[in-house]
Write a protein that holds these residues in place. Structure first.
Motif, PDB file in Angstrom:
ATOM      1  N   PRO A 177      -1.175   0.511   1.938  1.00 44.89           N
ATOM      2  CA  PRO A 177      -1.062   0.934   3.341  1.00 44.89           C
ATOM      3  C   PRO A 177      -0.839  -0.235   4.305  1.00 44.89           C
ATOM      4  CG  PRO A 177      -2.831   2.132   2.273  1.00 44.89           C
ATOM      5  CD  PRO A 177      -2.386   1.078   1.304  1.00 44.89           C
ATOM      6  N   ILE A 178      -1.442  -1.385   4.015  1.00 45.87           N
ATOM      7  CA  ILE A 178      -1.240  -2.557   4.878  1.00 45.87           C
ATOM      8  C   ILE A 178       0.185  -3.084   4.702  1.00 45.87           C
ATOM      9  CG2 ILE A 178      -1.966  -4.926   5.320  1.00 45.87           C
ATOM     10  CD1 ILE A 178      -4.777  -4.136   4.586  1.00 45.87           C
ATOM     11  N   VAL A 179       0.681  -3.082   3.454  1.00 46.54           N
ATOM     12  CA  VAL A 179       2.061  -3.486   3.211  1.00 46.54           C
ATOM     13  C   VAL A 179       3.018  -2.596   3.986  1.00 46.54           C
ATOM     14  CG1 VAL A 179       3.864  -3.729   1.467  1.00 46.54           C
ATOM     15  CG2 VAL A 179       1.526  -4.419   0.930  1.00 46.54           C
ATOM     16  N   GLU A 180       2.798  -1.280   3.903  1.00 46.17           N
ATOM     17  CA  GLU A 180       3.678  -0.335   4.585  1.00 46.17           C
ATOM     18  C   GLU A 180       3.646  -0.538   6.092  1.00 46.17           C
ATOM     19  OE1 GLU A 180       5.731   1.990   2.799  1.00 46.17           O
ATOM     20  OE2 GLU A 180       5.066   0.450   1.412  1.00 46.17           O
ATOM     21  N   THR A 181       2.460  -0.758   6.649  1.00 44.07           N
ATOM     22  CA  THR A 181       2.332  -0.972   8.093  1.00 44.07           C
ATOM     23  C   THR A 181       3.044  -2.244   8.520  1.00 44.07           C
ATOM     24  OG1 THR A 181       0.196   0.173   8.112  1.00 44.07           O
ATOM     25  CG2 THR A 181       0.692  -1.255   9.986  1.00 44.07           C
ATOM     26  N   THR A 182       2.885  -3.319   7.721  1.00 47.81           N
ATOM     27  CA  THR A 182       3.547  -4.591   8.036  1.00 47.81           C
ATOM     28  C   THR A 182       5.062  -4.447   8.021  1.00 47.81           C
ATOM     29  OG1 THR A 182       1.696  -5.820   7.073  1.00 47.81           O
ATOM     30  CG2 THR A 182       3.764  -7.005   7.374  1.00 47.81           C
ATOM     31  N   VAL A 183       5.578  -3.748   6.999  1.00 51.90           N
ATOM     32  CA  VAL A 183       7.027  -3.541   6.902  1.00 51.90           C
ATOM     33  C   VAL A 183       7.535  -2.739   8.090  1.00 51.90           C
ATOM     34  CG1 VAL A 183       8.846  -2.416   5.574  1.00 51.90           C
ATOM     35  CG2 VAL A 183       7.104  -3.751   4.401  1.00 51.90           C
ATOM     36  N   ALA A 184       6.792  -1.678   8.454  1.00 51.37           N
ATOM     37  CA  ALA A 184       7.220  -0.815   9.554  1.00 51.37           C
ATOM     38  C   ALA A 184       7.217  -1.558  10.891  1.00 51.37           C
ATOM     39  CB  ALA A 184       6.320   0.414   9.631  1.00 51.37           C
ATOM     40  N   MET A 185       6.227  -2.418  11.097  1.00 47.25           N
ATOM     41  CA  MET A 185       6.081  -3.091  12.386  1.00 47.25           C
ATOM     42  C   MET A 185       6.961  -4.336  12.501  1.00 47.25           C
ATOM     43  SD  MET A 185       1.976  -2.780  13.043  1.00 47.25           S
ATOM     44  CE  MET A 185       2.106  -3.575  14.650  1.00 47.25           C
TER      45      MET A 185
END
Length: 513
Positions: free
Chosen positions: A50-58
């Protein structure tokens, strides 16, 4: 409450941390390594998805820069925390940190020696600086200046090594039909994505913060494992059997309307040919594509062997060798699979094995089964149509195009009303690999779907450009597009996040007429 003395000690400790990290980075860079990148890869490997996904999205395409800055800031902040510990505890923790960083560096064999030395040196500088503590403003500035100078030296060293590596790659020569520009009939549509994406414009997505520098003269691709005839092939030997093909590559994080998709003219050896020469054993069920740093993506053997899945060991793109960022000297690509499932970059080995192998992303929670790219259409431009502009006269149309139209990818188009309906051209690209795009449809304000004019198809696995003229009354409008594949699959309109099965949803643009 912090006193001025506490703040001063904190700033001094931060300066020591920056100097220690800079020294470690400069020593590691002498052979192309990086202490920050080593720590960053370790964090990427363990951080929850989830942190990876958030970082990629932001962060989007700036994810590597954001990661490096985060690692650097975290290391400096940790130094401030270390400074507050008792001397014995601080010494023990500093030593343990140096040993840990050195151990992490050994995971990258091609750069381990200098990166290990950098980790040890950074720990030594950190221990010395925190024991002596900077005195006053001048002392703090001296430590900070040391850190800045070391980072500048590391950057210069990395730049020189990159330039040398690029020159080595350029000496290889063409990889495919260099300079041949394909055409599809929509070359006159301004603002439309190119039919073939330039390497510098192609998205980059991986877990490696800095591409490895691989000597093309000494590199060999090994085909090993459960095979009757192991192979060991040079770049020149692969080029002898390479073919050119057109295909779109799509990142699993590419939400509708985003730019994590690119169309390339690739040059590679069919995996079916390599497997034919290697002769897999009867119990070989997985083809493990392994990067030089150990990262793996595996694929089922049988559809590759039979040619049902047209996979390739790619060694060139758009007539030239692959760039380091895109996997030089070789990568595996199966058109139609999302990039996270299509094969490893910086390829070093193809290993035939059984189903006991576990991939990098499987361990992180992503599904084991290959994820196929779903049909998707992207709206590149919405502009006043030629018919409307021609009716108003050349000078007036030119002024209107300059002054009244504001475009932004994924955003809106601002056009003042002229008292009645106006013609607009909506244009973009669509993909549905490996079967191809059968049609694209556009609708306005959730009205009826209308078929567009499709360009000539470059290849079924490639993207296809399209355009449509629509009349819009004054006011605000929502324009959407969807793609339909030759297999009959229609693009899904419901929004879905990338994890765990890939994104979905219509690309929507707002027009103010």
């Amino acid at each position: 409450m912090l006193t001025n003395g506490d703040r001063g000690r904190g700033v001094g400790a931060a300066a020591v941390g920056a100097a220690a990290l800079g020294v470690g980075e400069a020593i590691a860079a002498t052979r192309g390594g990086s202490l920050i990148d080593t720590l960053g890869r370790a964090v990427i490997d363990v951080v929850p998805v989830p942190i990876v996904e958030t970082t990629v999205a932001m962060s989007g395409k700036h994810d590597k820069i954001v990661t490096r800055l985060g690692i650097g800031a975290g290391a400096v902040a940790a130094t401030v925390g270390l400074a507050a510990l008792p001397d014995r505890v601080r010494t023990a923790v500093t030593a343990a940190s140096g040993v840990g960083a050195a151990a992490l560096a050994t995971r990258l064999p091609s750069r381990s020696t200098t990166t290990v030395a950098g980790a040890v040196a950074a720990a030594g500088v950190l221990a010395t600086g925190l024991r002596r503590r900077p005195h006053g403003l001048l002392g703090t500035l001296a430590w900070a200046a040391t850190g800045a100078g070391m980072f500048a030296a590391a950057h210069t060293l990395q730049h020189d090594l990159d330039r040398k590596h690029d020159n080595d790659i350029r000496r290889i020569g063409p990889m495919g039909a260099l300079g041949v520009v394909p055409r599809d009939g929509l070359e006159d549509e301004p603002g439309l994505s190119p039919l073939v994406t330039a390497a510098r414009r192609m998205y980059v997505a991986d877990v490696t913060l800095r591409p490895p520098r691989i000597d093309p003269a000494h590199w060999r691709l090994s085909v090993t494992g459960k095979v009757a005839h192991p192979l060991r092939l040079s770049l020149a030997e692969l080029a002898e059997d390479a073919v050119e093909f057109d295909a779109v590559m799509v990142c699993v994080h590419n939400q509708p309307g985003e730019g994590r998709a690119a169309n390339g003219r690739w040059y590679g050896v069919p995996l079916a040919d390599l497997l034919k020469h290697a002769i897999p054993e009867s119990d070989a069920t997985r083809l493990v594509t392994r990067a030089v740093d150990g990262y793996t993506i595996s694929l089922p053997v049988e559809p590759l062997r039979s040619g049902e899945w047209p996979g390739y060991v790619v060694i060139g793109m758009n007539g030239e060798p692959l760039t380091p960022a895109h996997g030089f000297p070789a990568r595996v690509f199966v058109p139609g699979l999302y990039g996270q499932y299509t094969g490893a970059k910086w390829l070093g080995q193809l290993e035939l094995t059984d189903d006991t192998h576990v991939d990098y992303w499987w361990r992180r929670g992503w599904p084991a089964g290959p994820l196929w790219v779903t049909p998707q259409a992207r709206i590149d431009v919405i502009v006043p149509g030629r018919g409307d502009a021609g009716e108003r006269g050349g000078a007036e149309a030119a002024a209107s195009s300059r002054d009244d139209v504001a475009l932004s990818r994924g955003g809106g188009v601002a056009v003042p009303g002229r008292g009645g309906a106006r013609t607009f051209t909506v244009a973009g690209v669509a993909w549905a690999p490996p079967h191809g795009v059968a049609g694209v449809e556009v609708r306005v304000d959730e009205g009826d779907w209308r078929p567009v004019d499709l360009s000539t198809e470059l290849a079924p696995a490639a993207w296809r450009r399209w355009r449509l003229a629509v009349e819009l009354a004054p006011g605000e409008h929502q324009v959407q597009a969807r793609a339909i594949s030759r297999s009959g699959e229609v693009q899904e309109g419901r929004h879905r996040p990338s994890f765990p099965t890939g994104p979905s949803g219509f690309h929507t643009r707002t027009v103010h007429a």
